[in-house]
Write a protein that holds these residues in place. Sequence first.
Motif, PDB file in Angstrom:
ATOM      1  N   LEU A  18      80.626  25.011  -6.271  1.00 13.99           N
ATOM      2  CA  LEU A  18      80.114  23.932  -7.165  1.00 13.99           C
ATOM      3  C   LEU A  18      79.838  24.594  -8.335  1.00 13.99           C
ATOM      4  O   LEU A  18      80.024  24.073  -9.486  1.00 13.99           O
ATOM      5  N   THR A  19      78.949  25.471  -8.271  1.00 16.42           N
ATOM      6  CA  THR A  19      78.152  25.865  -9.603  1.00 16.42           C
ATOM      7  C   THR A  19      78.993  27.264 -10.255  1.00 16.42           C
ATOM      8  O   THR A  19      78.654  27.628 -11.422  1.00 16.42           O
ATOM      9  N   THR A  20      79.771  27.926  -9.482  1.00 14.20           N
ATOM     10  CA  THR A  20      80.385  29.162 -10.007  1.00 14.20           C
ATOM     11  C   THR A  20      81.348  28.731 -11.196  1.00 14.20           C
ATOM     12  O   THR A  20      82.155  27.854 -11.026  1.00 14.20           O
ATOM     13  N   ASP A  21      81.091  29.534 -12.370  1.00 12.92           N
ATOM     14  CA  ASP A  21      82.129  29.248 -13.395  1.00 12.92           C
ATOM     15  C   ASP A  21      81.776  27.834 -14.173  1.00 12.92           C
ATOM     16  O   ASP A  21      82.019  27.531 -15.349  1.00 12.92           O
ATOM     17  N   VAL A  22      80.737  27.249 -13.487  1.00 11.79           N
ATOM     18  CA  VAL A  22      80.471  25.724 -14.332  1.00 11.79           C
ATOM     19  C   VAL A  22      79.870  26.137 -15.530  1.00 11.79           C
ATOM     20  O   VAL A  22      80.061  25.170 -16.304  1.00 11.79           O
ATOM     21  N   GLU A  34      85.957  15.528 -22.831  1.00 11.53           N
ATOM     22  CA  GLU A  34      86.309  14.798 -21.757  1.00 11.53           C
ATOM     23  C   GLU A  34      87.331  15.775 -20.813  1.00 11.53           C
ATOM     24  O   GLU A  34      87.104  15.962 -19.539  1.00 11.53           O
ATOM     25  N   GLU A  35      87.565  17.324 -21.218  1.00  9.13           N
ATOM     26  CA  GLU A  35      88.212  18.134 -20.692  1.00  9.13           C
ATOM     27  C   GLU A  35      87.241  18.837 -19.752  1.00  9.13           C
ATOM     28  O   GLU A  35      87.781  19.133 -18.465  1.00  9.13           O
ATOM     29  N   GLN A  36      86.033  18.997 -20.250  1.00 10.17           N
ATOM     30  CA  GLN A  36      85.220  19.687 -19.309  1.00 10.17           C
ATOM     31  C   GLN A  36      84.703  18.899 -18.117  1.00 10.17           C
ATOM     32  O   GLN A  36      84.646  19.165 -17.068  1.00 10.17           O
ATOM     33  N   LEU A  37      84.453  17.426 -18.512  1.00  8.98           N
ATOM     34  CA  LEU A  37      84.279  16.581 -17.422  1.00  8.98           C
ATOM     35  C   LEU A  37      85.398  16.589 -16.270  1.00  8.98           C
ATOM     36  O   LEU A  37      84.960  16.354 -15.364  1.00  8.98           O
ATOM     37  N   GLU A  38      86.765  16.556 -16.887  1.00 10.64           N
ATOM     38  CA  GLU A  38      87.689  16.498 -15.753  1.00 10.64           C
ATOM     39  C   GLU A  38      87.817  17.642 -14.778  1.00 10.64           C
ATOM     40  O   GLU A  38      88.092  17.669 -13.834  1.00 10.64           O
ATOM     41  N   PHE A  40      85.149  19.571 -14.145  1.00 11.22           N
ATOM     42  CA  PHE A  40      83.947  19.356 -13.173  1.00 11.22           C
ATOM     43  C   PHE A  40      84.448  18.414 -12.211  1.00 11.22           C
ATOM     44  O   PHE A  40      83.922  18.734 -11.000  1.00 11.22           O
ATOM     45  N   HIS A  41      85.181  17.576 -12.431  1.00 10.74           N
ATOM     46  CA  HIS A  41      85.364  16.292 -11.650  1.00 10.74           C
ATOM     47  C   HIS A  41      86.198  17.101 -10.280  1.00 10.74           C
ATOM     48  O   HIS A  41      86.165  16.844  -9.163  1.00 10.74           O
ATOM     49  N   ALA A  42      87.135  17.839 -10.794  1.00  9.63           N
ATOM     50  CA  ALA A  42      88.153  18.578  -9.858  1.00  9.63           C
ATOM     51  C   ALA A  42      87.255  19.562  -8.904  1.00  9.63           C
ATOM     52  O   ALA A  42      87.505  19.699  -7.785  1.00  9.63           O
ATOM     53  N   ARG A  43      86.145  20.280  -9.542  1.00  9.60           N
ATOM     54  CA  ARG A  43      85.366  20.944  -8.599  1.00  9.60           C
ATOM     55  C   ARG A  43      84.498  20.341  -7.740  1.00  9.60           C
ATOM     56  O   ARG A  43      84.247  20.721  -6.524  1.00  9.60           O
ATOM     57  N   LEU A  44      83.980  19.177  -8.083  1.00  7.20           N
ATOM     58  CA  LEU A  44      83.486  18.283  -7.235  1.00  7.20           C
ATOM     59  C   LEU A  44      84.145  17.848  -6.242  1.00  7.20           C
ATOM     60  O   LEU A  44      83.915  17.891  -4.779  1.00  7.20           O
ATOM     61  N   ILE A  45      85.603  17.582  -6.333  1.00  5.34           N
ATOM     62  CA  ILE A  45      86.460  17.098  -5.363  1.00  5.34           C
ATOM     63  C   ILE A  45      86.660  18.432  -4.182  1.00  5.34           C
ATOM     64  O   ILE A  45      86.718  18.156  -3.051  1.00  5.34           O
ATOM     65  N   SER A  46      86.479  19.470  -4.959  1.00  5.09           N
ATOM     66  CA  SER A  46      86.915  20.684  -3.876  1.00  5.09           C
ATOM     67  C   SER A  46      85.789  20.723  -2.853  1.00  5.09           C
ATOM     68  O   SER A  46      86.097  21.536  -1.848  1.00  5.09           O
ATOM     69  N   VAL A  51      86.649  11.228  -3.545  1.00  4.31           N
ATOM     70  CA  VAL A  51      86.981  10.673  -4.889  1.00  4.31           C
ATOM     71  C   VAL A  51      85.975   9.619  -5.395  1.00  4.31           C
ATOM     72  O   VAL A  51      85.418   9.882  -6.415  1.00  4.31           O
ATOM     73  N   VAL A  52      85.312   9.009  -4.480  1.00  5.65           N
ATOM     74  CA  VAL A  52      84.459   7.848  -5.090  1.00  5.65           C
ATOM     75  C   VAL A  52      83.069   8.545  -5.422  1.00  5.65           C
ATOM     76  O   VAL A  52      82.490   8.243  -6.430  1.00  5.65           O
ATOM     77  N   ALA A  53      82.588   9.559  -4.880  1.00  5.41           N
ATOM     78  CA  ALA A  53      81.388  10.371  -5.261  1.00  5.41           C
ATOM     79  C   ALA A  53      81.556  11.054  -6.336  1.00  5.41           C
ATOM     80  O   ALA A  53      80.770  10.850  -7.262  1.00  5.41           O
ATOM     81  N   ALA A  54      82.495  11.915  -6.357  1.00  6.77           N
ATOM     82  CA  ALA A  54      83.039  12.499  -7.519  1.00  6.77           C
ATOM     83  C   ALA A  54      83.280  11.711  -8.885  1.00  6.77           C
ATOM     84  O   ALA A  54      82.795  12.211 -10.061  1.00  6.77           O
ATOM     85  N   GLN A  55      83.733  10.652  -8.549  1.00  3.90           N
ATOM     86  CA  GLN A  55      84.043   9.755  -9.761  1.00  3.90           C
ATOM     87  C   GLN A  55      82.634   9.203 -10.340  1.00  3.90           C
ATOM     88  O   GLN A  55      82.493   9.060 -11.600  1.00  3.90           O
ATOM     89  N   ALA A  56      81.679   8.720  -9.478  1.00  3.60           N
ATOM     90  CA  ALA A  56      80.584   8.276  -9.765  1.00  3.60           C
ATOM     91  C   ALA A  56      79.591   9.359 -10.696  1.00  3.60           C
ATOM     92  O   ALA A  56      79.133   8.866 -11.573  1.00  3.60           O
ATOM     93  N   ILE A  57      79.647  10.528 -10.184  1.00  8.90           N
ATOM     94  CA  ILE A  57      79.102  11.614 -10.831  1.00  8.90           C
ATOM     95  C   ILE A  57      79.501  11.925 -12.386  1.00  8.90           C
ATOM     96  O   ILE A  57      78.926  12.117 -13.185  1.00  8.90           O
ATOM     97  N   THR A  58      80.932  12.048 -12.350  1.00 12.44           N
ATOM     98  CA  THR A  58      81.726  12.143 -13.429  1.00 12.44           C
ATOM     99  C   THR A  58      81.467  10.926 -14.568  1.00 12.44           C
ATOM    100  O   THR A  58      81.209  11.477 -15.645  1.00 12.44           O
ATOM    101  N   ASP A  59      81.332   9.683 -14.193  1.00 11.99           N
ATOM    102  CA  ASP A  59      81.064   8.690 -14.905  1.00 11.99           C
ATOM    103  C   ASP A  59      79.643   8.628 -15.667  1.00 11.99           C
ATOM    104  O   ASP A  59      79.608   8.354 -16.774  1.00 11.99           O
TER     105      ASP A  59
END
Length: 313
Positions: A18-22, A34-38, A40-46, A51-59
């Motif tokens: 989650l935190t490496t390279d963030v 927006e690019e950084q947020l997208e 980070f969203h991918a990192r959360l999904i990994s 999707v629901v939780a990752a989207q909530a955090i990104t939002d």
Amino acid sequence: MGFFDKFKQGLAKTKALLTTDVRDLFKAGEILGEEQLEQFHARLISTDMGVVAAQAITDELRKQHLGRTVDVDALWLTVKDTLKGLLTGEDDVVWDPEDPLSPLNLTAEGTTVILVAGVNGVGKTTSIAKLANFLQKQGKTVLLAAGDTFRAAAVEQLTMWSERLNCEIVTKPDGTDPAAVAHAGCSAAVEKGIDVVIIDTAGRLQTQKNLMNELSKVERVIQKVIPEGPHEVLLVLDATTGQNGISQAKNFSEAVKCTGIVLAKLDGTAKGGVVVAIRREMGLPVKYIGVGEQIDDLQLFAPDAFVDALIDA
């Protein structure tokens, strides 16, 4: 090793993912886009949090920080606060970190019945032993019922643990109806005044309907001896399976109403985010997490401690 240190150790792989390279995404002084947020969203999904939780955090990050100068500490605080909210249900009881038994519905009088289920290879038998150890440390007497009669090794393993823990065990010959073992275990526990009986069940795939029906039968037989039982139905999930654990939880809940999750092998995976997915999609609380192979490596799950151990940035 202390309670919080166990959390940190068990979540090391998920935290690294989650935190490496963030820090390369969130650079102090830059404008958050927006690019950084997208990314980070991918990192959360990994981490398999869904999707629901990752989207909530990104939002939430978008709402509070998009287009503003990056404040790394503030960003992580938003992530942590959102995660803690996602992990806490409206009906959740606040568990006491100093009391490992606080998530369990233990009866004030008589015998408490804990039924443990899960698919093959998830660490179910070891989790039972760890839970029995927890109970004994709190002064409870424990009896184990070896209901996995289809696999001789399972009975042998549970018998070995009972000897190491110096607690009683009820076993039956290979191939015996598991419901008969459950009945015998409950009857023996009541007769001997045992505080808690933990009933093992055969490891099974959630798609095997006949075996799922058998699990329902075990529950009915328990109630013939102890009408209000089982008081807890704990589903052991392997954290390394990630999102597949959601399917397991849903199918098991249809057969026997699960009361909580024991998430095993959390120390061996970078998919620890599945805890969040289970909570959001199933509504089932994660009560315990396995963070190692030793008898004491079962930890009470506390959302705040989980998030703090996952993100101490």
